[in-house]
Every structure is written in structure tokens, then in C-alpha cells.
Motif scaffolding. Structure first.
Motif, PDB file in Angstrom:
ATOM      1  N   GLY A  27      11.698  13.679 -29.266  1.00  0.00           N
ATOM      2  CA  GLY A  27      12.073  14.935 -29.900  1.00  0.00           C
ATOM      3  C   GLY A  27      10.946  15.952 -29.827  1.00  0.00           C
ATOM      4  N   HIS A  28      10.857  16.794 -30.849  1.00  0.00           N
ATOM      5  CA  HIS A  28       9.818  17.814 -30.942  1.00  0.00           C
ATOM      6  C   HIS A  28       9.317  17.873 -32.378  1.00  0.00           C
ATOM      7  CE1 HIS A  28      12.680  20.520 -32.927  1.00  0.00           C
ATOM      8  NE2 HIS A  28      13.520  20.366 -31.910  1.00  0.00           N
ATOM      9  N   PRO A  29       8.264  18.643 -32.656  1.00  0.00           N
ATOM     10  CA  PRO A  29       7.778  18.734 -34.039  1.00  0.00           C
ATOM     11  C   PRO A  29       8.877  19.220 -34.978  1.00  0.00           C
ATOM     12  CG  PRO A  29       6.260  19.826 -32.520  1.00  0.00           C
ATOM     13  CD  PRO A  29       7.501  19.472 -31.737  1.00  0.00           C
ATOM     14  N   LEU A  30       8.883  18.718 -36.195  1.00  0.00           N
ATOM     15  CA  LEU A  30       9.861  19.137 -37.190  1.00  0.00           C
ATOM     16  C   LEU A  30       9.641  20.610 -37.524  1.00  0.00           C
ATOM     17  CD1 LEU A  30      12.093  18.523 -39.271  1.00  0.00           C
ATOM     18  CD2 LEU A  30      10.273  17.841 -40.848  1.00  0.00           C
ATOM     19  N   VAL A  31      10.708  21.395 -37.397  1.00  0.00           N
ATOM     20  CA  VAL A  31      10.662  22.807 -37.766  1.00  0.00           C
ATOM     21  C   VAL A  31      11.798  23.067 -38.742  1.00  0.00           C
ATOM     22  CG1 VAL A  31       9.559  23.671 -35.665  1.00  0.00           C
ATOM     23  CG2 VAL A  31      12.029  23.458 -35.725  1.00  0.00           C
ATOM     24  N   TYR A  32      11.561  23.987 -39.661  1.00  0.00           N
ATOM     25  CA  TYR A  32      12.590  24.398 -40.608  1.00  0.00           C
ATOM     26  C   TYR A  32      13.085  25.766 -40.178  1.00  0.00           C
ATOM     27  CZ  TYR A  32      11.313  20.414 -43.373  1.00  0.00           C
ATOM     28  OH  TYR A  32      11.095  19.127 -43.787  1.00  0.00           O
ATOM     29  N   LEU A  33      14.405  25.875 -40.061  1.00  0.00           N
ATOM     30  CA  LEU A  33      15.031  27.093 -39.571  1.00  0.00           C
ATOM     31  C   LEU A  33      15.953  27.644 -40.647  1.00  0.00           C
ATOM     32  CD1 LEU A  33      16.087  25.471 -36.185  1.00  0.00           C
ATOM     33  CD2 LEU A  33      14.080  26.913 -36.566  1.00  0.00           C
ATOM     34  N   THR A  34      16.026  28.971 -40.754  1.00  0.00           N
ATOM     35  CA  THR A  34      16.893  29.623 -41.724  1.00  0.00           C
ATOM     36  C   THR A  34      18.034  30.303 -40.989  1.00  0.00           C
ATOM     37  OG1 THR A  34      15.018  29.989 -43.190  1.00  0.00           O
ATOM     38  CG2 THR A  34      16.983  31.314 -43.596  1.00  0.00           C
ATOM     39  N   LEU A  35      19.250  30.016 -41.433  1.00  0.00           N
ATOM     40  CA  LEU A  35      20.415  30.633 -40.820  1.00  0.00           C
ATOM     41  C   LEU A  35      20.361  32.153 -40.988  1.00  0.00           C
ATOM     42  CD1 LEU A  35      23.195  28.212 -42.102  1.00  0.00           C
ATOM     43  CD2 LEU A  35      21.994  28.132 -39.933  1.00  0.00           C
ATOM     44  N   ASP A  36      20.862  32.869 -39.990  1.00  0.00           N
ATOM     45  CA  ASP A  36      20.893  34.332 -40.086  1.00  0.00           C
ATOM     46  C   ASP A  36      22.094  34.777 -40.924  1.00  0.00           C
ATOM     47  OD1 ASP A  36      23.175  34.204 -38.428  1.00  0.00           O
ATOM     48  OD2 ASP A  36      22.092  34.856 -36.639  1.00  0.00           O
ATOM     49  N   GLN A  37      22.303  36.082 -41.044  1.00  0.00           N
ATOM     50  CA  GLN A  37      23.383  36.606 -41.882  1.00  0.00           C
ATOM     51  C   GLN A  37      24.762  36.225 -41.355  1.00  0.00           C
ATOM     52  OE1 GLN A  37      21.190  38.427 -40.183  1.00  0.00           O
ATOM     53  NE2 GLN A  37      22.241  39.937 -38.937  1.00  0.00           N
ATOM     54  N   ASN A  38      24.843  35.811 -40.098  1.00  0.00           N
ATOM     55  CA  ASN A  38      26.107  35.366 -39.519  1.00  0.00           C
ATOM     56  C   ASN A  38      26.317  33.857 -39.681  1.00  0.00           C
ATOM     57  OD1 ASN A  38      26.787  37.975 -38.504  1.00  0.00           O
ATOM     58  ND2 ASN A  38      25.282  37.645 -36.898  1.00  0.00           N
ATOM     59  N   GLY A  39      25.361  33.187 -40.330  1.00  0.00           N
ATOM     60  CA  GLY A  39      25.486  31.752 -40.565  1.00  0.00           C
ATOM     61  C   GLY A  39      25.176  30.900 -39.352  1.00  0.00           C
ATOM     62  N   ARG A  40      24.220  31.359 -38.511  1.00  0.00           N
ATOM     63  CA  ARG A  40      23.853  30.621 -37.293  1.00  0.00           C
ATOM     64  C   ARG A  40      22.346  30.687 -37.089  1.00  0.00           C
ATOM     65  NH1 ARG A  40      28.099  29.999 -33.693  1.00  0.00           N
ATOM     66  NH2 ARG A  40      26.656  29.710 -31.977  1.00  0.00           N
ATOM     67  N   VAL A  41      21.822  29.663 -36.418  1.00  0.00           N
ATOM     68  CA  VAL A  41      20.429  29.698 -35.962  1.00  0.00           C
ATOM     69  C   VAL A  41      20.305  28.733 -34.787  1.00  0.00           C
ATOM     70  CG1 VAL A  41      19.534  27.909 -37.533  1.00  0.00           C
ATOM     71  CG2 VAL A  41      18.004  29.697 -36.669  1.00  0.00           C
ATOM     72  N   GLU A  42      19.472  29.087 -33.817  1.00  0.00           N
ATOM     73  CA  GLU A  42      19.228  28.225 -32.663  1.00  0.00           C
ATOM     74  C   GLU A  42      17.790  27.752 -32.709  1.00  0.00           C
ATOM     75  OE1 GLU A  42      18.752  28.845 -27.945  1.00  0.00           O
ATOM     76  OE2 GLU A  42      20.708  29.434 -28.750  1.00  0.00           O
ATOM     77  N   CYS A  43      17.588  26.455 -32.498  1.00  0.00           N
ATOM     78  CA  CYS A  43      16.246  25.891 -32.487  1.00  0.00           C
ATOM     79  C   CYS A  43      15.497  26.386 -31.248  1.00  0.00           C
ATOM     80  CB  CYS A  43      16.313  24.365 -32.475  1.00  0.00           C
ATOM     81  SG  CYS A  43      14.671  23.607 -32.378  1.00  0.00           S
ATOM     82  N   PRO A  44      14.287  26.925 -31.436  1.00  0.00           N
ATOM     83  CA  PRO A  44      13.525  27.424 -30.284  1.00  0.00           C
ATOM     84  C   PRO A  44      13.004  26.312 -29.373  1.00  0.00           C
ATOM     85  CG  PRO A  44      12.211  27.589 -32.274  1.00  0.00           C
ATOM     86  CD  PRO A  44      13.590  27.158 -32.702  1.00  0.00           C
ATOM     87  N   TYR A  45      12.960  25.079 -29.865  1.00  0.00           N
ATOM     88  CA  TYR A  45      12.485  23.965 -29.046  1.00  0.00           C
ATOM     89  C   TYR A  45      13.593  23.346 -28.202  1.00  0.00           C
ATOM     90  CZ  TYR A  45       8.040  23.744 -31.575  1.00  0.00           C
ATOM     91  OH  TYR A  45       6.819  24.023 -32.116  1.00  0.00           O
ATOM     92  N   CYS A  46      14.699  22.987 -28.835  1.00  0.00           N
ATOM     93  CA  CYS A  46      15.717  22.191 -28.140  1.00  0.00           C
ATOM     94  C   CYS A  46      17.048  22.910 -27.942  1.00  0.00           C
ATOM     95  CB  CYS A  46      15.950  20.875 -28.883  1.00  0.00           C
ATOM     96  SG  CYS A  46      16.701  21.076 -30.521  1.00  0.00           S
ATOM     97  N   SER A  47      17.151  24.128 -28.451  1.00  0.00           N
ATOM     98  CA  SER A  47      18.354  24.959 -28.311  1.00  0.00           C
ATOM     99  C   SER A  47      19.572  24.432 -29.059  1.00  0.00           C
ATOM    100  CB  SER A  47      18.703  25.179 -26.834  1.00  0.00           C
ATOM    101  OG  SER A  47      17.662  25.866 -26.193  1.00  0.00           O
ATOM    102  N   ARG A  48      19.371  23.447 -29.951  1.00  0.00           N
ATOM    103  CA  ARG A  48      20.494  23.062 -30.811  1.00  0.00           C
ATOM    104  C   ARG A  48      20.893  24.284 -31.621  1.00  0.00           C
ATOM    105  NH1 ARG A  48      18.977  17.344 -33.713  1.00  0.00           N
ATOM    106  NH2 ARG A  48      19.720  16.000 -32.047  1.00  0.00           N
ATOM    107  N   THR A  49      22.191  24.459 -31.820  1.00  0.00           N
ATOM    108  CA  THR A  49      22.679  25.568 -32.626  1.00  0.00           C
ATOM    109  C   THR A  49      23.222  25.005 -33.932  1.00  0.00           C
ATOM    110  OG1 THR A  49      23.244  26.837 -30.660  1.00  0.00           O
ATOM    111  CG2 THR A  49      24.298  27.507 -32.711  1.00  0.00           C
ATOM    112  N   TYR A  50      22.763  25.554 -35.025  1.00  0.00           N
ATOM    113  CA  TYR A  50      23.240  25.164 -36.351  1.00  0.00           C
ATOM    114  C   TYR A  50      24.159  26.263 -36.854  1.00  0.00           C
ATOM    115  CZ  TYR A  50      19.695  21.572 -36.155  1.00  0.00           C
ATOM    116  OH  TYR A  50      18.947  20.475 -35.780  1.00  0.00           O
TER     117      TYR A  50
END
Length: 62
Positions: A27-50
Motif C-alpha cells: 500500500g502507501h502511507p496512511l493519509v486522511y482525506l476529507t470529502l468535498d462539498q459534493n461528497g467525493r474525494v480521490e486519494c492522491p496516492y492510489c486514486s481510490r475514490t471515496y
């Protein structure tokens, strides 16, 4: 030329998510991501979309 793998989309119920790429040592280092106002965020390391689960509310406290 190889085709790119489609990125993984993960449905979540919270405004902040932790991503480590999933693959353990691969994997990659653990990062915490905050969803945007549209309720989405993409991981800058692995491109997973939440994506925020339908019906869930973003609780930013504003």
C-alpha cells in the motif's frame, strides 16, 4: 500498451476517511482525506475514490 485498471470506488458514511492503499506492505502511507462539498474525494496516492453514501450527511459542523 496495457489498459489502465479502473479505480476503486468506496462508499463511506463519514466526511473524513483514512486510506492506506489497502495492500498491506504494498500500500502507501496512511493519509486522511476529507470529502468535498459534493461528497467525493480521490486519494492522491492510489486514486481510490471515496463517495458519501446516499442519504448520509456531511457533518463539517459549520
Amino acid at each position: 500498451m496495457t489498459a489502465m485498471q479502473p479505480t476503486e470506488t468506496i462508499t463511506v458514511e463519514t466526511a473524513t476517511v483514512g486510506c492506506d492503499g489497502g495492500g498491506g506492505a504494498l500500500g502507501h502511507p496512511l493519509v486522511y482525506l476529507t470529502l468535498d462539498q459534493n461528497g467525493r474525494v480521490e486519494c492522491p496516492y492510489c486514486s481510490r475514490t471515496y463517495v458519501l453514501k446516499e442519504g448520509a450527511k456531511l457533518g463539517h459542523g459549520h
